[in-house]
Scaffold this motif. Sequence first.
Motif, PDB file in Angstrom:
ATOM      1  N   GLY A   1       6.284   6.470  19.667  1.00 49.97           N
ATOM      2  CA  GLY A   1       7.103   7.553  19.154  1.00 49.97           C
ATOM      3  C   GLY A   1       7.427   7.395  17.681  1.00 49.97           C
ATOM      4  O   GLY A   1       6.813   6.592  16.975  1.00 49.97           O
ATOM      5  N   LYS A   2       8.425   8.141  17.232  1.00 45.64           N
ATOM      6  CA  LYS A   2       8.785   8.148  15.820  1.00 45.64           C
ATOM      7  C   LYS A   2       9.874   7.119  15.538  1.00 45.64           C
ATOM      8  O   LYS A   2      10.881   7.067  16.219  1.00 45.64           O
ATOM      9  N   TYR A   3       9.633   6.321  14.518  1.00 44.68           N
ATOM     10  CA  TYR A   3      10.651   5.363  14.093  1.00 44.68           C
ATOM     11  C   TYR A   3      10.379   4.901  12.669  1.00 44.68           C
ATOM     12  O   TYR A   3       9.325   5.176  12.082  1.00 44.68           O
ATOM     13  N   LEU A   4      11.343   4.174  12.121  1.00 50.50           N
ATOM     14  CA  LEU A   4      11.277   3.666  10.765  1.00 50.50           C
ATOM     15  C   LEU A   4      10.404   2.419  10.737  1.00 50.50           C
ATOM     16  O   LEU A   4      10.549   1.532  11.579  1.00 50.50           O
ATOM     17  N   ALA A   5       9.503   2.336   9.759  1.00 47.96           N
ATOM     18  CA  ALA A   5       8.629   1.164   9.661  1.00 47.96           C
ATOM     19  C   ALA A   5       8.520   0.737   8.205  1.00 47.96           C
ATOM     20  O   ALA A   5       8.551   1.560   7.288  1.00 47.96           O
ATOM     21  N   ALA A   6       8.379  -0.556   8.002  1.00 45.36           N
ATOM     22  CA  ALA A   6       8.305  -1.112   6.650  1.00 45.36           C
ATOM     23  C   ALA A   6       6.872  -1.201   6.176  1.00 45.36           C
ATOM     24  O   ALA A   6       5.967  -1.579   6.920  1.00 45.36           O
ATOM     25  N   GLY A   7       6.681  -0.873   4.915  1.00 42.50           N
ATOM     26  CA  GLY A   7       5.412  -1.085   4.256  1.00 42.50           C
ATOM     27  C   GLY A   7       5.426  -2.405   3.514  1.00 42.50           C
ATOM     28  O   GLY A   7       6.107  -3.352   3.909  1.00 42.50           O
ATOM     29  N   LEU A   8       4.723  -2.468   2.401  1.00 44.63           N
ATOM     30  CA  LEU A   8       4.586  -3.700   1.632  1.00 44.63           C
ATOM     31  C   LEU A   8       5.821  -3.923   0.752  1.00 44.63           C
ATOM     32  O   LEU A   8       6.221  -3.033   0.001  1.00 44.63           O
ATOM     33  N   PRO A   9       6.437  -5.113   0.794  1.00 44.91           N
ATOM     34  CA  PRO A   9       7.583  -5.389  -0.080  1.00 44.91           C
ATOM     35  C   PRO A   9       7.201  -5.438  -1.556  1.00 44.91           C
ATOM     36  O   PRO A   9       8.027  -5.133  -2.416  1.00 44.91           O
ATOM     37  N   LEU A  10       5.965  -5.835  -1.865  1.00 43.82           N
ATOM     38  CA  LEU A  10       5.523  -5.891  -3.255  1.00 43.82           C
ATOM     39  C   LEU A  10       5.465  -4.485  -3.849  1.00 43.82           C
ATOM     40  O   LEU A  10       4.950  -3.558  -3.230  1.00 43.82           O
ATOM     41  N   ASN A  11       5.957  -4.347  -5.068  1.00 44.84           N
ATOM     42  CA  ASN A  11       5.940  -3.061  -5.755  1.00 44.84           C
ATOM     43  C   ASN A  11       5.164  -3.234  -7.060  1.00 44.84           C
ATOM     44  O   ASN A  11       5.673  -3.774  -8.042  1.00 44.84           O
ATOM     45  N   PHE A  12       3.895  -2.811  -7.078  1.00 44.96           N
ATOM     46  CA  PHE A  12       3.030  -2.976  -8.234  1.00 44.96           C
ATOM     47  C   PHE A  12       3.264  -1.823  -9.218  1.00 44.96           C
ATOM     48  O   PHE A  12       3.124  -0.655  -8.861  1.00 44.96           O
ATOM     49  N   SER A  13       3.567  -2.155 -10.454  1.00 40.23           N
ATOM     50  CA  SER A  13       3.881  -1.103 -11.434  1.00 40.23           C
ATOM     51  C   SER A  13       2.665  -0.260 -11.783  1.00 40.23           C
ATOM     52  O   SER A  13       2.810   0.888 -12.209  1.00 40.23           O
ATOM     53  N   GLY A  14       1.464  -0.813 -11.624  1.00 38.74           N
ATOM     54  CA  GLY A  14       0.273  -0.082 -12.011  1.00 38.74           C
ATOM     55  C   GLY A  14      -0.288   0.826 -10.950  1.00 38.74           C
ATOM     56  O   GLY A  14      -1.288   1.517 -11.186  1.00 38.74           O
ATOM     57  N   LEU A  15       0.317   0.838  -9.772  1.00 34.65           N
ATOM     58  CA  LEU A  15      -0.197   1.633  -8.658  1.00 34.65           C
ATOM     59  C   LEU A  15       0.947   2.317  -7.924  1.00 34.65           C
ATOM     60  O   LEU A  15       2.062   1.787  -7.864  1.00 34.65           O
TER      61      LEU A  15
END
Length: 406
Positions: free
Chosen positions: A351-365
Motif C-alpha cells: 500500500g501507500k506509505y512514506l519511504a526514504a530515498g538516499l541521504p546523500l544530497n549531491f549538489s550537481g544532480l
Amino acid sequence: MSKGILSGMRVIEASAFVAAPLGGMTLAQMGADVIRIDPLGGGLDHRRWPVTADNTSLFWCGLNKSKRSVALDLASAEGRELAMALITAPGEDAGLFLTNFPPRGWLDHDKLRARREDLIQLTVQGDRHGGSAVDYTINSRVGIPYITGDERGAATNEAVNHVLPAWDLITGQMVAVGLLAAERHRLKTGQGQHVKLALEDVALAAVSHLGLIAEAQLGQQRERHGNELFGAFGRDFKTADGERVIVVGLTLKQWQALCDAMGLNEAVSALGERLGLDLNLEGDRFRARKELGAMVEGWMARHTYVEVAASLTKQGACWGRYQTLAELVTQDEACSVANPMFGLIDQPGAGKYLAAGLPLNFSGLERVPVGVAPTLGQHTAEVLSEILGITQAQYGGMVDRGLAAR
C-alpha cells in the motif's frame, strides 16, 4: 526522470537479510541498475518481519527499493546457468556482483571469473573465515552487551542485547564503498577481484576506532552507565508534565548553553569548587554527573515540556525529545515529505506509505525520487531479454518448464 550519480552501472545481487541488500539498495538509490536474483518463491528474507496482514514483508520492501527482481529455479542447472550468465554478461559498467551467500557452486568466484576475467565480486561473510554469524552474535562477542544497560546489571553479569543491527548497517554502507573502490581500481588497471567483507571485522574495526579495544588492553574496565553519556554530561529527564527529553553537554559550547537555559551557572560553579573539579572539562562533567543530574532533574521537574523546549532552543542547546515511532511518523516534520529525502510510494502488496530515498544530497544532480521495491520476479522477462537476448517465445518455454517466474 532524474538520473542518479551511478547511472549506467549494473550490479547483480544475490543476497538476504540486511547488510548485502542494504549495500545494493544504496547503489540503486544512486542510480545503479541493481538486479536482485532470487529463487522462485522468494529467498530466505522474503517474508521477514515486519509483515502486513497479507504477509508482505515490509523488511524486504524496505531494503530492495529501486532494484529490479529476477526469479529463477536456482535448484536447476539451467537456472544457475542463467544466473551466472547475468553476473558475467559483457559491458564496461557491468561485471559487478554482490552476495552474502557462501561463494561456492554458481557463486564461486573462480568459476565466474573464468567467464569474465575482470569480474568484481564482493562477498559479505559472517567471520573472516567464512563462518556463519549475524549482527547479534557478533555483538555478543565484541563486548557491547556487557557495557549496555543499567549499572546495577553489572552485579549479576546481565547481558543486554539491543534491537538496532548496528554492524549490519555499517557493513551495508561498506559494501557500497568496497564495490565502488574496486570498480575504480578496474577502471585504472582493467583488473577485477574478489572483495571479502566480514561482519565480524566491521564490528571489531568499529570498536577499535572508538577506543574500546585500546581501553580494555590498557586495563581499564568500561562500566555500565545506564542512560548516561560516557565521558561527558548527557542523559534523559522528565519534564513537569511527563514528557521525556535528552540533553547533551559534550562540548563546552553545548554545556554553557544548557547552563544558560536552566539558570544553573552559579550552582554549577559552586559545585565545581566543592568537588575540586573544572566542570568546563567534559571528563570532569562525567565525574560529577550524579550531582549535575540532580540539578537538571530539579529544573526539569519545575517546567513543562513547552517551557523546556523554548528555553533550550533559545540558547542553542543540544537536546532532543523522546518519541515513539508512531509519534515520529505523525508529528515530526523531518519524517515527512517536507524532508526531500522522503517520498510517498505505493508499494505493491503493502500500500501507500512514506519511504526514504538516499541521504546523500549531491549538489550537481537533482534528487532521484524514491523508488518502490519490485515484486518477486517482476523483471525476469525484461532482464533476460535485455541482457541475454532471450526472446519472448524462449521465455515462455522457460516459464512452462518452471524455470523462471511467470
